[in-house]
Design a protein around this motif. Structure first.
Motif, mmCIF file in Angstrom:
data_model
loop_
_atom_site.group_PDB
_atom_site.id
_atom_site.type_symbol
_atom_site.label_atom_id
_atom_site.label_comp_id
_atom_site.label_asym_id
_atom_site.label_seq_id
_atom_site.Cartn_x
_atom_site.Cartn_y
_atom_site.Cartn_z
ATOM 1 N N UNK A 1 0.872 -1.181 0.000
ATOM 2 C CA UNK A 1 0.000 0.000 0.000
ATOM 3 C C UNK A 1 0.901 1.220 0.000
ATOM 4 N N UNK A 2 0.798 2.006 -1.059
ATOM 5 C CA UNK A 2 1.640 3.195 -1.216
ATOM 6 C C UNK A 2 0.819 4.428 -0.858
ATOM 7 N N UNK A 3 1.280 5.139 0.154
ATOM 8 C CA UNK A 3 0.577 6.303 0.698
ATOM 9 C C UNK A 3 1.050 7.532 -0.067
ATOM 10 N N UNK A 4 0.204 8.010 -1.024
ATOM 11 C CA UNK A 4 0.614 9.117 -1.874
ATOM 12 C C UNK A 4 -0.562 9.964 -2.343
ATOM 13 N N UNK A 5 -1.547 10.275 -1.473
ATOM 14 C CA UNK A 5 -2.673 11.104 -1.929
ATOM 15 C C UNK A 5 -2.193 12.486 -2.346
ATOM 16 N N UNK A 6 -2.570 12.888 -3.559
ATOM 17 C CA UNK A 6 -2.037 14.127 -4.117
ATOM 18 C C UNK A 6 -2.476 15.363 -3.334
ATOM 19 N N UNK A 7 -3.628 15.297 -2.693
ATOM 20 C CA UNK A 7 -4.126 16.478 -1.990
ATOM 21 C C UNK A 7 -3.940 16.377 -0.483
ATOM 22 N N UNK A 8 -2.968 15.573 -0.058
ATOM 23 C CA UNK A 8 -2.514 15.587 1.337
ATOM 24 C C UNK A 8 -1.375 16.602 1.412
ATOM 25 N N UNK B 1 0.431 5.613 12.566
ATOM 26 C CA UNK B 1 0.952 4.427 13.251
ATOM 27 C C UNK B 1 -0.067 3.295 13.222
ATOM 28 N N UNK B 2 -1.337 3.613 13.407
ATOM 29 C CA UNK B 2 -2.370 2.577 13.355
ATOM 30 C C UNK B 2 -2.477 1.990 11.947
ATOM 31 N N UNK B 3 -2.361 2.833 10.946
ATOM 32 C CA UNK B 3 -2.402 2.341 9.576
ATOM 33 C C UNK B 3 -1.211 1.413 9.310
ATOM 34 N N UNK B 4 -0.034 1.800 9.773
ATOM 35 C CA UNK B 4 1.161 0.978 9.575
ATOM 36 C C UNK B 4 1.008 -0.365 10.286
ATOM 37 N N UNK B 5 0.494 -0.344 11.519
ATOM 38 C CA UNK B 5 0.312 -1.600 12.263
ATOM 39 C C UNK B 5 -0.714 -2.500 11.565
ATOM 40 N N UNK B 6 -1.795 -1.896 11.078
ATOM 41 C CA UNK B 6 -2.817 -2.680 10.376
ATOM 42 C C UNK B 6 -2.242 -3.275 9.102
ATOM 43 N N UNK B 7 -1.436 -2.500 8.392
ATOM 44 C CA UNK B 7 -0.784 -3.018 7.186
ATOM 45 C C UNK B 7 0.101 -4.207 7.533
ATOM 46 N N UNK B 8 0.902 -4.061 8.563
ATOM 47 C CA UNK B 8 1.825 -5.134 8.954
ATOM 48 C C UNK B 8 1.065 -6.398 9.339
ATOM 49 N N UNK B 9 -0.023 -6.241 10.089
ATOM 50 C CA UNK B 9 -0.816 -7.408 10.503
ATOM 51 C C UNK B 9 -1.381 -8.146 9.307
ATOM 52 N N UNK B 10 -1.685 -7.414 8.242
ATOM 53 C CA UNK B 10 -2.254 -8.018 7.043
ATOM 54 C C UNK B 10 -1.201 -8.322 5.973
ATOM 55 N N UNK B 11 0.059 -8.304 6.383
ATOM 56 C CA UNK B 11 1.173 -8.628 5.489
ATOM 57 C C UNK B 11 1.210 -7.710 4.276
ATOM 58 N N UNK B 12 0.974 -6.442 4.538
ATOM 59 C CA UNK B 12 1.022 -5.404 3.509
ATOM 60 C C UNK B 12 2.136 -4.424 3.875
ATOM 61 N N UNK B 13 3.010 -4.134 2.930
ATOM 62 C CA UNK B 13 4.049 -3.135 3.147
ATOM 63 C C UNK B 13 3.435 -1.739 3.036
ATOM 64 N N UNK B 14 3.586 -0.937 4.082
ATOM 65 C CA UNK B 14 3.184 0.463 4.003
ATOM 66 C C UNK B 14 4.340 1.223 3.362
#
Length: 660
Positions: free
Chosen positions: A229-236, A256-269
């Motif tokens: 999951x690549x965090x890159x919203x243009x309007x952030x 941090x919660x998003x990163x932890x959720x990604x890790x739990x689901x085996x998704x690279x943030x």
């Protein structure tokens, strides 16, 4: 039969056919007895039905005897077994109606589930040998896994073995699918992904996703075996316009919660910093600011980073950059490469647990050589990945040939650059009035031979993006074996939930939003189109009664109520304005059919009454609005213009029938 003859005393001929029939009967009796004994020991069907697994595995075979999770179950796991995978197995057993017992439980009717890697749980190898399974190919590949059901001696067993803990997790996700309906496992699956980067880039212009939407997306990615999951919203603003500004404590808590959720689901943030709008590439203060930002995210647990230099002016804006580089595109590329190399050498290589740095170039599409791409390829560190959108910004088709050309353009024929795709489907920021609910199309099934992977750019509507992303997930995992239409439909069923009426409603709504503006070959609302064409054929033949179109229009008009019952409520809320517009068109079509029938009878008063209803419904359809980031009043578009064309023709036909 002769009169007075007693059949019970009639002599019996013992010819070959009779002997054979008696032997067959005897064999059937013995088989029945054996089956009864097996049923007592293993109360399961001998020949279970096939199952659907998404993404499509590399190989799947059914076994003769299914293994049940409905009874007593023991989980035999290695000490390092992934906790998320373990929880999925526990949930699967509970849903099947099974009872988890302690490691030391014994007795008949017990199912043992072996979990982990062969190194962490040596009993896995023993169980696979007992089952006669060779899983070496799958277990020799990163993220690969084996799921096998069979007998370990006289005991029912299921093996969930992974090359690594990612593989163990994917084996558990597959078990959930396999056992979902029956509570039984009757397959042997040997599987691994063909792309190492399989994911999503939140990279659109418009309202960034909410925090909850991101968490829900990451759970969904785990189910679909997406790993990025690549965090890159243009309007952030903190990624682009205000990239120098640090996050507040509350923002860091959410990230941090998003990163932890990604890790739990085996998704690279993956964190994508986009400083190009006003950076001075040669300025040490800007470099230090960027490094501080990356360090902050690293401390949250982020281990993969991208520097995105897309959608910016292709010029150098600060004096230091202009003084140190040649004019033109080569100077821009050289300045960018120097900046990226310092990030790579001072941060990425200094942290061994950080993945290879990636970047999005300012000229991020096409296969033609030019001064910018040549200079960037020559000056950029060889281990930096480049992200590419295909032959165009939004590419209708992407072939292995075009991707191979890009590896040379951003590198050289002798040293091709490792690239991966930023695929601009199903993103709708360029068409905020549309939803794209069709599958990924025109992507070479063998693209995995050339690129490291794909991150698909989704719609502003997070939950409405899920079907297309499921289709992409199937393709990314196993391009040659994927059925993107089938995986799309499976996602619709999951979104709808078990109610058949809701499933039919979701698919009827999706049909109205299938085509893609970029692809002139994509079919426009195929189910609606077929029913309309059949209606006009019947009309011209003299009848309009009980048509499939009338039934479809009735279904479409009921969509607001029907789709309010979907299991994934976010999908309903994302699509609500389109749903309401479609429902109004459904009412208008029903009125149009009434008009046509009344006109054929010459009933002008009935025509006038139905025409009033049609006009009101058509007006409601055009009033539903969708708020976009820079367009406060966007009218959702559904049905690819077919509703409007049908209504206009119906009015013309009725006027003609009445002699107007």
């Amino acid at each position: 039969m002769a009169t007075g003859r007693n059949p019970l005393t009639r002599p019996v001929r013992t010819d070959g056919a009779k002997v054979l029939s008696f032997l067959l009967i005897g064999v059937l009796v013995l088989l029945t007895c054996a089956a009864d004994q097996l049923a007592d020991l293993y109360p399961l069907p001998l020949f279970p039905a096939s199952v659907r697994v998404f993404p499509a595995p590399q190989s799947i075979d059914t076994v003769g005897t299914a293994v049940s999770l409905r009874g007593r179950v023991v989980i035999d796991r290695g000490p390092e077994t992934d906790s998320a995978a373990l929880e999925i197995v526990r949930q699967t057993v509970a849903k099947a109606g099974g009872t988890l017992e302690s490691d030391h439980a014994a007795g008949s009717g017990l199912t043992r589930v072996f979990m982990g890697t062969p190194e962490d749980n040596p009993r896995i190898k023993t169980a696979l040998v007992a089952m006669g399974m060779d899983g070496s190919e799958a277990l020799g590949k990163p993220e690969g896994y084996v799921l096998a059901a069979g007998l370990n001696g006289r005991q029912q067993a299921v093996v969930l073995a992974g090359h690594d803990q990612d593989g163990v997790y994917y084996a558990a996700q597959t078990l959930r699918q396999v056992a979902e309906d029956s509570g039984e496992v009757h397959v042997v699956i040997k599987d691994w992904p063909l792309m190492s980067i399989r994911g999503v880039v939140e990279g659109f212009y418009g309202f960034p996703w909410t925090h909850q939407a991101r968490l829900d997306q990451l759970e969904f990615y785990g189910r679909q075996k997406l790993n990025t999951y690549m965090f890159s919203p243009k309007d952030d603003p903190l990624l682009r316009e205000e990239w120098r500004q640090q996050y507040t404590a509350r923002q860091l808590e959410e990230l941090s919660e998003v990163v932890r959720t990604a890790t739990r689901n085996h998704v690279r943030f993956v964190y994508a910093l986009s400083p190009g709008m006003d950076i001075c590439y040669s300025n040490k203060a800007d470099l230090d600011t960027a490094l501080d930002k990356l360090q902050t995210l690293y401390q949250l647990g982020v281990k993969t980073f991208v520097i995105a230099l897309d959608d910016i002016d292709l010029s150098l804006t600060c004096p230091e950059d202009r003084e140190g580089n040649v004019e033109g595109e080569r100077g821009v590329a050289a300045a960018q490469a120097s900046f990226l190399n310092r990030i790579n050498r001072q941060f990425v290589r200094e942290n061994p647990d950080v993945s290879a740095l990636a970047m999005v170039p300012t000229k991020y599409y096409g296969t033609e050589k030019d001064p910018y791409k040549e200079e960037l390829g020559a000056k950029l560190d060889a281990d930096v990945l480049v992200q590419w959108t295909g032959p165009d910004i939004v590419s209708r088709a992407i072939t292995s040939g075009s991707a191979e050309a890009a590896t040379s353009v951003y590198g050289s024929p002798d040293q091709p650059r490792r690239i991966f795709l930023w695929d601009n489907y199903p993103v709708n920021d360029f068409a905020p009035d549309r939803l794209y609910l069709g599958p990924a199309v025109a992507r070479d099934p063998h693209l995995h031979d050339v690129v490291a992977g794909i991150t698909a750019n989704p719609m502003v509507q997070a939950y409405a993006s899920m079907p297309a992303l499921a289709s992409f997930a199937d393709y990314m995992w196993n391009g040659p074996g994927s059925d993107r239409e089938d995986s799309l439909n499976a996602a619709f069923e999951w979104i709808a939930g078990p109610d058949a009426d809701v499933q039919a409603g979701v698919k009827a709504f999706a049909d109205l939003n299938t085509s893609w503006d970029i692809d002139e070959l994509s079919v426009k609302s195929p189910l609606l189109k077929a029913d309309m064409e059949e209606f006009w054929r019947s009309y011209e033949a003299g009848t309009v009664n009980d048509s499939a179109l009338e039934r479809r229009a009735a279904m479409i008009s009921s969509l607001p109520e029907v789709l309010s019952r979907v299991s994934v409520q976010g999908f309903y809320h994302d699509a609500l304005n389109w749903i309401e517009s479609a429902a109004s068109y459904g009412e208008a079509v029903q009125d149009a059919i009434t008009i046509l029938a009344a006109a054929k009878k010459g009933d002008e008063s009935a025509v006038a009454a139905a025409r009033s209803g049609l006009d009101a419904a058509r007006e409601r359809a055009s009033q539903a609005t969708q708020q976009a980031f820079d367009h406060p009043d966007v009218k959702p578009r559904v049905g690819d213009g077919m509703f409007e064309a049908f209504l206009e023709r119906a009015i013309r036909e009725s006027d003609h029938a009445l002699g107007h």
